[in-house]
Design an enzyme around this catalytic site. Structure first.
Site, PDB file in Angstrom:
ATOM      1  N   ASP A 238       0.836  -1.201   0.000  1.00 47.65           N
ATOM      2  CA  ASP A 238       0.000   0.000   0.000  1.00 47.65           C
ATOM      3  C   ASP A 238       0.874   1.254   0.000  1.00 47.65           C
ATOM      4  O   ASP A 238       2.104   1.163   0.098  1.00 47.65           O
ATOM      5  CB  ASP A 238      -0.930  -0.051   1.229  1.00 47.65           C
ATOM      6  CG  ASP A 238      -2.286   0.562   0.939  1.00 47.65           C
ATOM      7  OD1 ASP A 238      -2.362   1.436   0.056  1.00 47.65           O
ATOM      8  OD2 ASP A 238      -3.269   0.189   1.605  1.00 47.65           O
TER       9      ASP A 238
ATOM     10  N   ASP B 248     -10.966   2.883  -2.784  1.00 48.36           N
ATOM     11  CA  ASP B 248     -11.381   1.590  -2.228  1.00 48.36           C
ATOM     12  C   ASP B 248     -12.831   1.261  -2.559  1.00 48.36           C
ATOM     13  O   ASP B 248     -13.711   2.116  -2.443  1.00 48.36           O
ATOM     14  CB  ASP B 248     -11.272   1.630  -0.696  1.00 48.36           C
ATOM     15  CG  ASP B 248      -9.839   1.696  -0.230  1.00 48.36           C
ATOM     16  OD1 ASP B 248      -8.931   1.741  -1.082  1.00 48.36           O
ATOM     17  OD2 ASP B 248      -9.632   1.709   0.995  1.00 48.36           O
TER      18      ASP B 248
HETATM   19  C1  GLA Z   1      -6.105   1.146   1.845  1.00 49.92           C
HETATM   20  C2  GLA Z   1      -6.305   0.124   0.725  1.00 49.92           C
HETATM   21  C3  GLA Z   1      -7.368  -0.878   1.144  1.00 49.92           C
HETATM   22  C4  GLA Z   1      -6.953  -1.559   2.434  1.00 49.92           C
HETATM   23  C5  GLA Z   1      -6.710  -0.520   3.518  1.00 49.92           C
HETATM   24  C6  GLA Z   1      -6.111  -1.123   4.761  1.00 49.92           C
HETATM   25  O1  GLA Z   1      -7.231   1.948   2.024  1.00 49.92           O
HETATM   26  O2  GLA Z   1      -6.659   0.744  -0.470  1.00 49.92           O
HETATM   27  O3  GLA Z   1      -7.554  -1.840   0.118  1.00 49.92           O
HETATM   28  O4  GLA Z   1      -5.811  -2.337   2.214  1.00 49.92           O
HETATM   29  O5  GLA Z   1      -5.794   0.495   3.063  1.00 49.92           O
HETATM   30  O6  GLA Z   1      -5.870  -0.185   5.773  1.00 49.92           O
END
Ligand code: GLA
Length: 407
Positions: free
Chosen positions: A162, A219
């Protein structure tokens, strides 16, 4: 080796030289990866006392691995069990190594990997390129090589890296460095990058050189609005990101939420159809211990999966829009055949009567095509570029077709 923001350049030079020899050549993701991932459904639940079934723990991943095998998902291709955020202890160990939360993962990640491998499946893990993960756990900044080695020593098969808690300027430099450290471990580890998701104008060619899959949009949430906005982003295809998809490299519109709370049955069909057309990773984030049969059947639909897993690995594109109706097309094997989707984003009435020319579906060969419903395998019609295909598509519904070239 510790890599710090300010002295990243030297390791980068060394690694660029190695990179010209190595590249991202891990042989993985020749078709979009399939599996399960905890984030959307189970988030960062760490309270195992009050939520024993939902907390991020070794039991959760074991339960999902069990279900993948016992309930038929593995047999149709779902193979990765992907740990997401909040698996770690808040501190590294005395040797600076990452460690799993000892209460929730009492046997550690290596034992979990052994368990998952014993089922014929693969284990994925989550880290972050910055100082912390998005959920506030220790990030890889300053520890990239050590972390790559730790993951390899545990038997990890996939890494989602990430991009929270870092300077965006470091992102295009840092992700390839992690790629090289993964390569150096000698263990094939599928590399899932969030690189473009954190940048305004990502350079997709560079990303595809380093990453197997990459998130490029916000997300997914458990709602139709979220699914719709992702499909529209992929329809716009800004910067032509669809063109870099192919065996080994895929854009990732985020997890499948089929089997959760937010989508009607028809909307779940849309997600399955469109993720197949978009050659998206099929990473379910749901509770496989508690899922309706209709959702399970959709997730295991062989017609849709065969479109998604087609060996050409071509990402389908939006080729026509008429009001709330979209037409998407994806070339598939054998040469000259296509999958297509006719999608209705309307929100009223009994369904739209649609009469569409073969050519508008991308079916331009004069020999014509036989069209089947990809979900059911049923024959629907024979169509030529200038003849019409007639059907009804309900609001928030889709027709997923396969067109076989007549010879
Ligand atoms: C980000 C990512 C998500 C998830 C969260 C975890 O928002 O895009 O897919 O992995 O972090 O904290």
């Amino acid at each position: 080796m510790k890599v710090q923001g300010t002295d990243m350049i030297l390791p980068l030079l060394v690694l660029v030289i190695i990179g010209t020899v190595w590249g991202l050549d891990n042989g993985l993701a020749r078709t979009p990866p399939m599996g399960w991932m905890s984030w959307q459904r189970f988030r960062c639940i760490t309270d195992c006392e009050n939520e024993p079934k939902n907390c991020i723990s070794e039991q959760l991943y074991k339960d999902m691995a069990d279900r993948l095998v016992s309930d038929g998902y593995a047999a149709v291709g779902y193979e990765y069990v992907n740990i997401d955020d909040c698996w770690m202890a808040k501190e590294r160990d005395a040797n600076d190594r990452l460690q799993a939360d000892p209460k929730r993962f009492p046997n550690g990640i290596k034992a979990l990997a052994d368990y998952v491998h014993g089922k014929g499946l693969k284990l994925g893990i989550y880290e972050d390129f910055g100082t912390h993960t998005c959920g506030g756990y220790p990030g890889s900044k300053f520890y990239m090589q050590l972390d790559a080695e730790t993951f390899a020593s545990w038997g990890i098969d996939s890494l989602k890296l990430d991009g929270c808690y870092t300077e965006t300027a470091d992102i295009p430099i840092g992700y390839p460095i992690m790629e090289q450290f993964l390569n150096l471990t000698g263990r094939p580890i599928l590399y899932s990058c969030s690189w473009p998701a954190y940048l305004q104008k990502p350079t997709y060619q560079a990303i595809a050189k380093s990453c197997n899959i990459w998130r490029n949009y916000g997300d997914i949430q458990d709602s139709w609005g979220s699914v719709e906005s992702i499909i529209n982003f992929y329809g716009k295809d800004s910067g032509n990101f669809s063109s870099v998809a192919g065996p080994g490299n895929f854009n990732d519109p985020d997890m499948l939420i089929i089997g959760n709370f937010g989508l009607s049955y028809n909307q779940q069909r849309v997600q399955m159809a469109m993720w197949s057309i978009m050659a998206a990773p099929l990473l379910m984030s749901n509770d496989l211990r508690n899922i309706r049969k209709e959702s399970k059947d959709l997730l295991q639909n062989k017609g849709a999966i065969s479109i998604n897993q087609d060996p050409l690995g071509i990402q389908g594109r939006l080729i026509h829009t008429a009001g709330k109706i979209q037409v998407w097309n994806k070339p598939i094997t054998p040469q000259g055949n296509f999958a297509f989707a006719i999608l209705n984003f309307g929100d009223g009435g009994p369904g739209s009567l649609i009469s569409v020319k073969g050519a508008t579906l991308g079916l331009v060969d004069d020999r014509g095509y036989n069209i089947t419903d990809a979900f059911t395998g049923e024959y629907r019609a024979a169509v030529k570029p200038n003849s019409y295909f007639n059907l009804t598509v309900v609001p928030s519904g889709v027709f997923l077709g396969k067109a076989y070239l007549l010879k």
